[in-house]
Design an enzyme around this catalytic site. Sequence first.
Site, mmCIF file in Angstrom:
data_model
loop_
_atom_site.group_PDB
_atom_site.id
_atom_site.type_symbol
_atom_site.label_atom_id
_atom_site.label_comp_id
_atom_site.label_asym_id
_atom_site.label_seq_id
_atom_site.Cartn_x
_atom_site.Cartn_y
_atom_site.Cartn_z
ATOM 1 C CG HIS A 191 25.213 44.689 28.476
ATOM 2 N ND1 HIS A 191 25.631 43.807 27.993
ATOM 3 C CD2 HIS A 191 25.630 44.663 30.910
ATOM 4 C CE1 HIS A 191 26.217 42.566 29.466
ATOM 5 N NE2 HIS A 191 26.592 43.683 30.487
ATOM 6 C CD GLU A 433 31.642 38.469 34.297
ATOM 7 O OE1 GLU A 433 30.845 38.952 34.473
ATOM 8 O OE2 GLU A 433 32.811 39.394 34.005
ATOM 9 C CG ASP A 457 28.337 37.879 32.088
ATOM 10 O OD1 ASP A 457 27.446 37.357 31.125
ATOM 11 O OD2 ASP A 457 28.939 38.607 31.798
ATOM 12 C CB CYS A 504 28.205 43.983 40.947
ATOM 13 S SG CYS A 504 29.550 42.945 39.969
HETATM 14 C C1 PEP Z 1 27.943 40.545 35.347
HETATM 15 O O1 PEP Z 1 28.313 39.344 34.710
HETATM 16 O O2 PEP Z 1 26.677 39.861 36.536
HETATM 17 C C2 PEP Z 1 27.770 41.731 35.818
HETATM 18 C C3 PEP Z 1 27.465 42.473 36.644
HETATM 19 O O3 PEP Z 1 29.092 42.782 34.621
HETATM 20 P P1 PEP Z 1 27.954 42.872 32.582
HETATM 21 O O4 PEP Z 1 26.486 42.704 33.790
HETATM 22 O O5 PEP Z 1 28.315 44.452 32.972
HETATM 23 O O6 PEP Z 1 28.279 41.697 32.625
HETATM 24 MG MG MG Z 2 29.727 40.197 33.001
#
Ligand code: PEP
Ligand code: MG
Length: 580
Positions: A191, A433, A457, A504
């Site tokens: 993150h 995910e 994920d 996303c």
């Molecule tokens: C993902 O897991 O692809 C996602 C968009 O969520 P995050 O990156 O916040 O886990």
């Molecule tokens: Mg995620």
Amino acid sequence: MEIRKGIAVSPGMAMAEAIVLDAEDYRIPTRYVEENFVEREKELLERAVEHSIAELKLQRDKLASNYGGETSGILDFHVGILQDHKLRRELHDLILRKKCSAAYAVSRSFLALKRRFSNLKNTLFAQRVKDIQDIEKRLLQHLLGEEREDLEHLTKDVVLVAHDLPPSLCAGLDKTRVVGVVTDVGGLTSHTAILLRSLGMPAVIGLSDFTSHVSGGELVVVDGRRSLVIANPDLETIRRYESEIQRIHQFTDELVELKELPAETLDGLQVQLMGNIEFPYESEICLRQGASGIGLFRTEYLYIRAQTEPNEEEQYEAYTTTIKGMQGRTVTIRTMDLGADKYTQAKAFEPERNPFLGLRSIRYCLRNLDFFKRQLRAILRASVHGEIRIMFPLIINLMEFRQAKMALFDAMEDLEEMGLPFRKDIPIGIMVETPAAAIMCKEFVREVDFVSIGTNDLIQYTLAVDRSNERVAPLYTAAHPAVLRLLRDIIITAEKAGVDCSLCGEIAGEPVYTLLLLGLGLRQFSMASGDIPEIKKLIRSSRLTHARKVAREALKLETDRQVHNYLRDETRKLLPPEVI
Ligand code: PEP
Ligand code: MG
């Protein structure tokens, strides 16, 4: 000149003086003192050395009486280094010659010492670098006390060099001053990396022990295109990078001109490019970059940035600002996805043994319904200001989705009782995910209004590779045939059921995957807003017929290397070489 290869978070480039945060976030300022303070700095140094030696001896004696001489011998090495006359002379000399602070002298001298040790062929000696680091830290603790330098009041451009940069610190960076970031640890979709990318910050991470090889004030180049970091570049390298950085700025300016044009292929297919955001103020940036909506609002950052849980009113304000900011375009609000790497262990509700598989995200929310419903009420109340969708993260079974929906209905009842207005026609969806959700997509699409594929994920859980661990970073790739097949199945299943499907995860903004995703049938991409213009340019240069062929061919390949190379070669036919 020291050149290191790491993991590029975004393709940008930057060059500026370094500020270094060590593992405990000490910033070592480059500080020069006036002539009449030189003696005082020397005294401070001596005092810090004496205190450190006294502490070490005490610890050594304790260890010796508890565990015997072998263990306490490690500390003898520390004492030996601090008593070394040559080192002490060198430090005094530096303070005198450079007229610098004792802390800065320590950081310079120990940097040289660490370099000397790590260059030794004997691995036993090379391992001593960690000890040298320890000794340096002890000295600095004495010299700087508990004082932490404030990153929010920088007076010139810097490259931030840190061992690690927790998302909380990253979120507070002053973008007008921090022009690049380099860290020892981290993976491509950690993150911290995602935040840096959404800040549009040139960054290279996963450099193992780079912080031990650079000192505050040294010039550092961050080259996101080649995944390189260069400390102390020579004159020729400096000139080369100056002109490259200028060329990139020109290319970026040209891309922004695409803002008003649709994301449409040469054969007339229109797709939607949306933004991923973490903070309300980013809605304005999304609009500037030409986003057609927000495909992912990572609301957990409202919690991460604040010292305490934001109350319902504060959350309502944040969602309202975002929704109004998007001027009628849809905002997909994801409920809190806290946990795993999205808070420091210090802030963790209860430290997790296996954070990515633990009580995180929707699981935490369903176990803490009051907490969850506060967020749901805030979202519902804000819904009257525009178009929103609500999305639940990390769903692995239908029960979780149904329970989350029930919590939402409860929140609606609360509002009705209070007489507060909200919209009742809000689409409710899930993130796909986890492999479980991907494989059971057929069942999910009967109950949800939309799905959004979270590849960050999905890759991690499909390949059993920690997304934030630089040591396994080469194994973490969307090009793995298993991931490709899951993506194909999700997109086809959603399309057959007539359910909206977006993606996303970070690959939505990586040009190398654009043709593949188009060819697989994806029509809604959500990415860091800074990536939108480039992806739009690529889509406007491509044909759906070509993209379909690329997807078909990619699905026939057997290894991630083959897939990646094939996708790169096909993309290179459409974009200038500086992009891919
Ligand atoms: C993902 O897991 O692809 C996602 C968009 O969520 P995050 O990156 O916040 O886990
Ligand atoms: Mg995620």
